[in-house]
Design a protein around this motif. Structure first.
Motif, short mmCIF file in Angstrom:
data_model
loop_
_atom_site.label_atom_id
_atom_site.label_comp_id
_atom_site.label_asym_id
_atom_site.label_seq_id
_atom_site.Cartn_x
_atom_site.Cartn_y
_atom_site.Cartn_z
N GLY A 133 0.77 -1.28 0.13
CA GLY A 133 -0.67 -0.18 -0.35
C GLY A 133 0.56 1.33 0.02
N LEU A 134 0.95 1.72 -0.89
CA LEU A 134 1.98 3.42 -0.82
C LEU A 134 0.91 4.33 -1.03
CD1 LEU A 134 4.15 1.32 -4.20
CD2 LEU A 134 4.66 1.97 -1.87
N LEU A 135 1.96 5.33 -1.15
CA LEU A 135 0.82 6.67 -1.43
C LEU A 135 1.15 7.26 -2.54
CD1 LEU A 135 2.33 8.26 1.88
CD2 LEU A 135 0.23 8.14 1.30
N ASN A 136 0.22 7.45 -3.39
CA ASN A 136 0.17 7.76 -4.67
C ASN A 136 0.72 9.13 -5.25
OD1 ASN A 136 -0.14 7.55 -7.82
ND2 ASN A 136 -2.91 7.04 -7.35
N ARG A 137 1.44 9.04 -5.78
CA ARG A 137 1.72 11.01 -6.16
C ARG A 137 1.23 11.19 -7.00
NH1 ARG A 137 1.95 14.37 -8.55
NH2 ARG A 137 4.46 16.05 -9.32
N HIS A 138 -0.17 10.43 -7.71
CA HIS A 138 -0.74 10.56 -9.09
C HIS A 138 -2.32 11.25 -8.11
CE1 HIS A 138 2.28 11.08 -11.70
NE2 HIS A 138 2.50 10.21 -11.61
N SER A 139 -2.27 11.31 -7.48
CA SER A 139 -3.91 11.50 -6.13
C SER A 139 -4.51 12.53 -6.19
CB SER A 139 -3.74 11.15 -5.48
OG SER A 139 -2.85 11.24 -4.65
N LEU A 140 -5.20 13.10 -5.56
CA LEU A 140 -5.49 14.67 -5.45
C LEU A 140 -5.10 14.77 -3.44
CD1 LEU A 140 -7.15 17.33 -4.51
CD2 LEU A 140 -9.51 15.84 -4.05
N LEU A 141 -4.61 13.31 -2.72
CA LEU A 141 -4.38 13.05 -1.44
C LEU A 141 -3.20 13.78 -1.65
CD1 LEU A 141 -4.16 11.98 1.66
CD2 LEU A 141 -3.43 10.19 0.58
N TYR A 142 -1.92 13.78 -2.42
CA TYR A 142 -0.99 14.09 -2.54
C TYR A 142 -0.90 15.02 -2.54
CZ TYR A 142 3.38 15.79 -4.79
OH TYR A 142 4.35 16.46 -5.42
N TRP A 143 -1.78 16.03 -3.71
CA TRP A 143 -1.76 17.33 -3.50
C TRP A 143 -2.25 18.53 -2.11
CZ3 TRP A 143 0.59 19.73 -7.20
CH2 TRP A 143 0.94 19.15 -7.72
N GLU A 144 -3.52 17.90 -1.43
CA GLU A 144 -4.13 18.19 -0.39
C GLU A 144 -2.96 17.79 1.13
OE1 GLU A 144 -7.78 16.89 0.17
OE2 GLU A 144 -9.19 17.88 -0.67
N LYS A 145 -1.99 16.65 1.07
CA LYS A 145 -1.57 16.13 2.23
C LYS A 145 -0.08 16.37 1.93
CE LYS A 145 -5.03 15.52 4.06
NZ LYS A 145 -5.66 16.43 5.86
N SER A 181 -6.35 1.53 -6.83
CA SER A 181 -6.38 2.22 -5.93
C SER A 181 -7.38 3.28 -5.32
CB SER A 181 -6.05 3.72 -6.70
OG SER A 181 -6.35 4.01 -8.03
N ALA A 182 -7.40 3.39 -3.68
CA ALA A 182 -8.71 4.37 -3.37
C ALA A 182 -8.46 4.86 -2.41
CB ALA A 182 -9.03 2.30 -2.51
N ILE A 183 -9.56 5.85 -2.54
CA ILE A 183 -9.36 6.83 -2.16
C ILE A 183 -9.55 8.12 -2.53
CG2 ILE A 183 -8.68 8.17 0.46
CD1 ILE A 183 -10.09 5.21 0.78
N PHE A 184 -10.40 8.16 -3.86
CA PHE A 184 -10.07 9.38 -4.53
C PHE A 184 -10.81 10.58 -3.97
CE2 PHE A 184 -11.03 5.16 -6.62
CZ PHE A 184 -10.48 5.17 -7.65
N LEU A 185 -11.67 10.63 -2.75
CA LEU A 185 -11.63 12.15 -2.58
C LEU A 185 -12.06 11.92 -1.25
CD1 LEU A 185 -15.21 12.33 -4.85
CD2 LEU A 185 -12.70 12.91 -5.24
N PRO A 186 -10.15 12.23 -0.62
CA PRO A 186 -9.82 11.76 0.50
C PRO A 186 -10.52 12.90 1.65
CG PRO A 186 -8.48 13.40 -0.91
CD PRO A 186 -8.83 13.54 -1.63
N ARG A 187 -11.68 13.23 1.39
CA ARG A 187 -11.53 14.33 2.96
C ARG A 187 -13.03 13.30 3.02
NH1 ARG A 187 -11.76 20.89 1.20
NH2 ARG A 187 -9.60 20.67 0.39
N GLY A 188 -13.31 12.64 2.37
CA GLY A 188 -14.80 11.47 3.05
C GLY A 188 -15.59 11.86 3.58
N GLY A 189 -16.11 13.13 3.05
CA GLY A 189 -17.35 12.99 2.93
C GLY A 189 -18.94 12.64 2.45
N ARG A 190 -19.69 13.03 2.78
CA ARG A 190 -21.04 11.56 2.14
C ARG A 190 -20.79 11.55 0.43
NH1 ARG A 190 -26.25 11.91 0.78
NH2 ARG A 190 -27.74 10.65 0.95
N PHE A 191 -20.66 13.13 0.19
CA PHE A 191 -21.05 12.39 -1.71
C PHE A 191 -19.33 11.31 -2.19
CE2 PHE A 191 -17.98 14.17 -5.92
CZ PHE A 191 -19.36 13.78 -6.33
#
Length: 215
Positions: A133-145, A181-191
């Motif tokens: 399980g790796l942190l994905n460079r090409h993700s929204l999580l990267y830009w946020e965190k 991959s998983a966790i496309f929208l990392p803020r985890g809200g309802r949407f």
């Protein structure tokens, strides 16, 4: 490998609504890719507090965890789960060749200065398959965190790097590789939670990049 500053706080995050959702989605993907046989053995490298070690044990696996952080290991041992924990470095595993059926490393390689050395060691001690399980460079999580909080000092990887830089250094070469991959929208809200159930794991832009290599 970086140590966990506060193991209890780290583990408590997985019991928040967002942390539970992320942990569940990540493990579902890792488990699906690995598809282990109950009763088999698994080595969890960089196990930390044992959160994912316990999840793998819940699949009926005989789990051992290894980590260089004595504080995290003490916490993990206190959580039970019939798991063997020991202190050690993932880049020099104290095990015989092919000792385990499977091995795993869930985000721990992201804090190793030479991840390929650790992967080669995992490959050496594993008979059937390695799941990462790796942190994905090409993700929204990267830009946020990136570079912030618990992600400070972490390395962010890509599927291309795994295929072109990591896999060629494994001997014997993997006979099969699967990624998701998983966790496309990392803020985890309802949407985000609804969208996650519809987005196929083959889309390579989730915050967690999961890789399974089979011998």
């Amino acid at each position: 490998m970086n140590g966990i500053t506060d193991p209890a706080a780290y583990e408590a995050w997985y019991h928040t609504p967002r942390g539970r959702w992320i942990g569940d989605r990540e493990f579902a993907l890792l488990g699906d890719l690995l598809n282990p046989v109950a009763g088999a053995s698994l080595l969890d490298v960089g196990c930390g507090t044992g959160h994912f070690s316990r999840r793998f044990a819940g699949l009926g696996l005989a789990v051992s965890g290894i980590d260089p952080d004595p504080q995290a290991l003490a916490y993990a041992a206190g959580e039970g789960g019939n798991i063997t924990y020991l202190r050690g470095d993932g880049r020099a595993l104290p095990f015989a060749d092919n000792q385990f059926d499977y091995s795993s490393a869930v985000t721990s390689l992201c804090f190793v200065d030479d991840p390929v050395a650790a992967l080669r060691e995992m490959w050496r001690v594993t008979r059937h398959a390695v799941v990462l399980g790796l942190l994905n460079r090409h993700s929204l999580l990267y830009w946020e965190k990136q570079g912030r909080g618990a992600y400070r000092g972490a390395r962010w990887d890509s599927a291309k790097a795994i295929r072109e830089e990591w896999m060629p250094r494994l001997a014997p070469s993997p006979v099969a590789v699967s990624m998701g991959s998983a966790i496309f929208l990392p803020r985890g809200g309802r949407f985000a939670r609804i969208a996650e159930t519809w987005l196929p794991r083959q889309i390579p832009w989730g915050g967690l990049l999961a890789v399974c290599l089979r011998r």
